[in-house]
Scaffold this active site. Structure first.
Site, PDB file in Angstrom:
ATOM      1  N   LYS A  75       0.866  -1.171   0.000  1.00  0.00           N
ATOM      2  CA  LYS A  75       0.000   0.000   0.000  1.00  0.00           C
ATOM      3  C   LYS A  75       0.908   1.228   0.000  1.00  0.00           C
ATOM      4  O   LYS A  75       1.925   1.247   0.711  1.00  0.00           O
ATOM      5  CB  LYS A  75      -0.881  -0.026   1.258  1.00  0.00           C
ATOM      6  CG  LYS A  75      -1.886   1.108   1.344  1.00  0.00           C
ATOM      7  CD  LYS A  75      -2.784   0.968   2.583  1.00  0.00           C
ATOM      8  CE  LYS A  75      -3.841   2.059   2.659  1.00  0.00           C
ATOM      9  NZ  LYS A  75      -4.718   1.930   3.834  1.00  0.00           N
ATOM     10  N   SER A 150      -9.609   2.020   2.758  1.00  0.00           N
ATOM     11  CA  SER A 150      -8.728   2.752   1.880  1.00  0.00           C
ATOM     12  C   SER A 150      -7.696   1.869   1.181  1.00  0.00           C
ATOM     13  O   SER A 150      -7.062   2.330   0.231  1.00  0.00           O
ATOM     14  CB  SER A 150      -8.004   3.843   2.687  1.00  0.00           C
ATOM     15  OG  SER A 150      -7.191   3.252   3.693  1.00  0.00           O
ATOM     16  N   SER A 174      -9.974  -0.279   7.033  1.00  0.00           N
ATOM     17  CA  SER A 174      -9.387  -0.229   5.690  1.00  0.00           C
ATOM     18  C   SER A 174      -8.654  -1.474   5.198  1.00  0.00           C
ATOM     19  O   SER A 174      -8.261  -1.519   4.042  1.00  0.00           O
ATOM     20  CB  SER A 174      -8.455   0.969   5.575  1.00  0.00           C
ATOM     21  OG  SER A 174      -9.222   2.128   5.394  1.00  0.00           O
TER      22      SER A 174
END
Ligand code: GLN
Length: 484
Positions: A75, A150, A174
C-alpha cells in the site's frame, strides 16, 4: 501459479520449478496487462523488482525464509527506500522515501520482492478509493463498482491476481472492508503488534498495518514476517515472538462464537445476512456453538471515531507545510501564505474536511464537549468487548453492511460513506484484532464475514478462519474477467 497459495509458491521456488525472476515477471506482465483498467498500482518499477528477485534466487540455505522470492505489493502509505511514496495524495506526489518502513524492512529481510506501490484513498481517508489523487481503483469483480477503501488498490491487485499478497493498513476498517468487497482475507492485528514506523500517520492511536491475501494461512505467514517489536514506534509492543500459524489446524469443537445482537439488526443488506448466516451454519457443522452477546455502545462507534480520527489527523497532517517535503505552491507571499497555498493545493476535499473537523473538536471550548467525550465513549466500547469475551472466544458478524457499491453512489454524502465502516470501527477504537474472510456472494459480488478476537487473539482467529477455508471454497473464487 496465479492462484497458488504462498506455501505452494514457496515450495515451487524451493524445488526450483520456477525462479523468483520468472514468478516476478509473470506478475509484472499481468500488472502491465490489467492495471490500465483497474488503476490498482500507482507506481511499478520493473527493473527494481527484477533485481530483488534475482538476489532472492541467489539466496541459499539459512538465508532463505518461507517467503523468499515471493512477490508482493505495498500500500502506498508505507515508505520504501527509493520508491515514490504518495499516500494517494498530490501532497506527496513527488516524494521519494529515503528509508524503509519497519514492515517493508521486515518483508525485504524475509526475501520478498516488491512489485510496486498500490493506490489508496488519500491519506487512508475513505471507504471506496474515490478520494485518491490518482483516480479511483476499480473492483475486479465488477469494474463499475468500488473496491472498498482505503486499501482498495491492494485488494484489487490481489483479487485480479496481479500480486499474490499485499500490505494494507486499517484505521477504521481499511483492511477488512476492501478485503470483504474484493473477496479476500485480511487481518488487522491487535494495536501495537505491527510497527507504525514509516507508515504515514493518519490517526496514530488507531492505525495498524496488516496483511491482505487470498487465505488465512497466507495471512498468518505474512503476519509472522511483519509483526515484532520496534523501538522506533513508541506504541510498539515488546512481546515474545509468536508463530501466528501455530494453531491453524486445531479443530473447532467447543469454540464459542459470540454474535452481537447490534450487528444483526437493521442496516445489513438481506443478501449479506443470508451469506453470513450460512457461514455461521457451517461453523456449527465444524463443532462451534453460537451465543448472543451484546455490544451496547457499538452504535456510538462511528460518531466517536469521526471525532477522534480527525482530531489525530489534523495534528499528524500539520507536518505537510510545503517547507520540508511534499508539495509546495509555485507562487506565494509570506510564510503563512506558503503554508496556506501549499496545503490548499496539495490536499483533496476529504482530507480538508477531516482537518477542519479535527481542529474544531480540539479547539478550546469544544475539546471537552467533543474530544474528551469521544475518548470516554471509546473506553465504554472497549469495556463492551471485554464483557462480551467472557461468554465467547471469537465474535462474528458482517464486515460491511453491503457488497461493493457503484462509483458515485456514496461519495456525495460523507455520512453514508462513513456508515460503510459501521461494523469495523469499534474494533479499532478498542485496539482489538479483526479480520475478514470471504463467505459467499450477493448479486455476484463477494460478501465478507468479520471475525473479532480478544487482544492478542490473532493465532486463534487465524485458526478459526483457516478451518472454515478448509471446508469451503469462497476464498478460491476469482473474477472471471482476470483469469487470462
Ligand atoms: N473509512 C474510514 C475512514 O475514512 C477508515 C479508513 C481507514 O481504516 N484507513 O476514516
Amino acid at each position: 501459479m496465479i492462484n497458488a497459495s504462498l506455501k505452494e509458491l514457496a515450495s515451487a521456488l524451493a524445488e526450483k520449478k520456477i525462479s523468483s525472476v520468472e514468478l516476478t515477471t509473470l506478475f509484472l506482465d499481468r500488472i502491465e496487462q490489467h492495471n490500465p483498467m483497474l488503476n490498482a498500482f500507482v507506481t511499478i518499477d520493473r527493473a527494481k523488482a527484477l533485481a530483488t528477485a534475482q538476489a532472492a534466487d541467489q539466496k541459499v540455505g539459512a538465508d532463505r525464509t518461507a517467503l523468499t522470492g515471493i512477490p508482493l505489493a505495498h500500500k502506498d502509505i508505507f515508505c520504501a527506500e527509493g520508491w515514490r511514496t504518495t499516500c494517494g495524495s498530490k501532497m506527496l506526489g513527488n516524494f521519494t522515501a529515503p528509508y524503509d518502513a519497519h514492515v517493508v524492512e521486515k518483508l525485504n529481510a524475509a526475501g520478498m520482492v516488491t512489485l510496486g506501490k498500490c493506490n489508496m484513498d488519500e491519506f487512508a481517508m475513505g471507504s471506496s478509493n474515490e478520494t485518491s489523487f490518482f483516480g479511483p481503483v476499480k473492483n475486479p469483480w465488477d469494474t463499475a463498482c468500488v473496491p472498498g477503501g482505503s486499501s482498495g488498490g491492494s485488494a484489487a491487485a490481489i483479487a485480479a491476481r496481479l500480486a499474490p499478497a499485499a500490505t494494507g493498513t486499517d484505521t477504521g476498517g481499511s483492511i477488512r472492508q476492501p478485503a470483504a468487497l474484493c473477496g479476500l482475507t485480511g487481518i488487522k492485528p491487535t494495536y501495537g503488534v505491527v510497527s507504525r514506523y514509516g507508515m504515514i500517520a493518519f490517526a496514530s492511536s488507531l492505525d495498524q498495518g496488516g496483511p491482505m491475501a487470498k487465505s488465512a494461512e497466507d495471512c498468518a505467514l505474512l503476519l509472522n514476517a511483519m509483526a515484532g517489536f520496534d523501538p522506533r514506534d513508541s506504541t510498539s509492543l515488546e512481546r515474545p515472538t509468536e508463530d501466528y500459524a501455530r494453531d491453524l489446524e486445531k479443530p473447532l469443537a467447543g469454540l464459542r462464537i459470540g454474535l452481537p445482537k447490534e450487528f444483526f439488526g437493521a442496516g445489513m443488506d438481506d443478501g449479506v445476512r443470508v451469506a453470513v448466516e450460512a457461514a455461521l451454519a457451517e461453523y456449527r457443522q465444524l463443532g462451534a456453538t453460537t451465543v448472543e452477546v451484546s455490544l451496547p455502545n457499538s452504535g456510538l462507534s462511528v460518531p466517536a471515531y469521526y471525532v477522534i480520527a480527525p482530531a489525530e489527523a489534523s495534528s499528524n497532517l500539520s507536518r505537510f507545510d510545503g517547507v520540508r517535503y511534499g508539495h509546495r505552491a509555485a507562487e506565494y507571499g509570506d510564510l503563512n501564505d506558503l503554508y496556506a497555498k501549499s496545503r490548499a493545493e496539495g490536499f483533496g476535499d476529504e482530507v480538508k474536511r477531516r482537518i477542519l473537523i479535527g481542529a474544531y473538536v480540539l479547539s478550546h471550548g469544544y475539546y471537552d464537549a467533543y474530544y474528551l467525550k469521544a475518548q470516554k465513549i471509546r473506553r465504554l466500547i472497549a469495556a463492551d468487548f471485554t464483557a462480551a469475551f467472557k461468554d465467547c472466544d471469537v465474535i462474528m458478524g458482517p464486515t460491511a453492511p453491503s457488497v461493493a457499491f457503484k462509483f458515485g453512489e456514496k461519495s456525495a454524502d460523507p455520512v453514508q460513506m462513513y456508515l460503510s465502516d459501521i461494523y469495523t470501527i469499534a474494533v479499532n477504537l478498542a485496539g482489538l484484532p479483526g479480520m475478514s474472510i470471504p463467505c459467499g456472494f450477493d448479486r455476484d459480488l463477494p460478501v465478507g464475514l468479520q471475525l473479532i478476537g480478544p487482544w492478542f487473539g490473532e493465532a486463534q482467529m487465524l485458526n478459526v478462519a483457516h478451518r472454515y477455508q478448509q471446508a469451503t471454497d469462497w476464498h478460491r473464487r476469482m473474477p472471471a474477467a482476470f483469469a487470462g
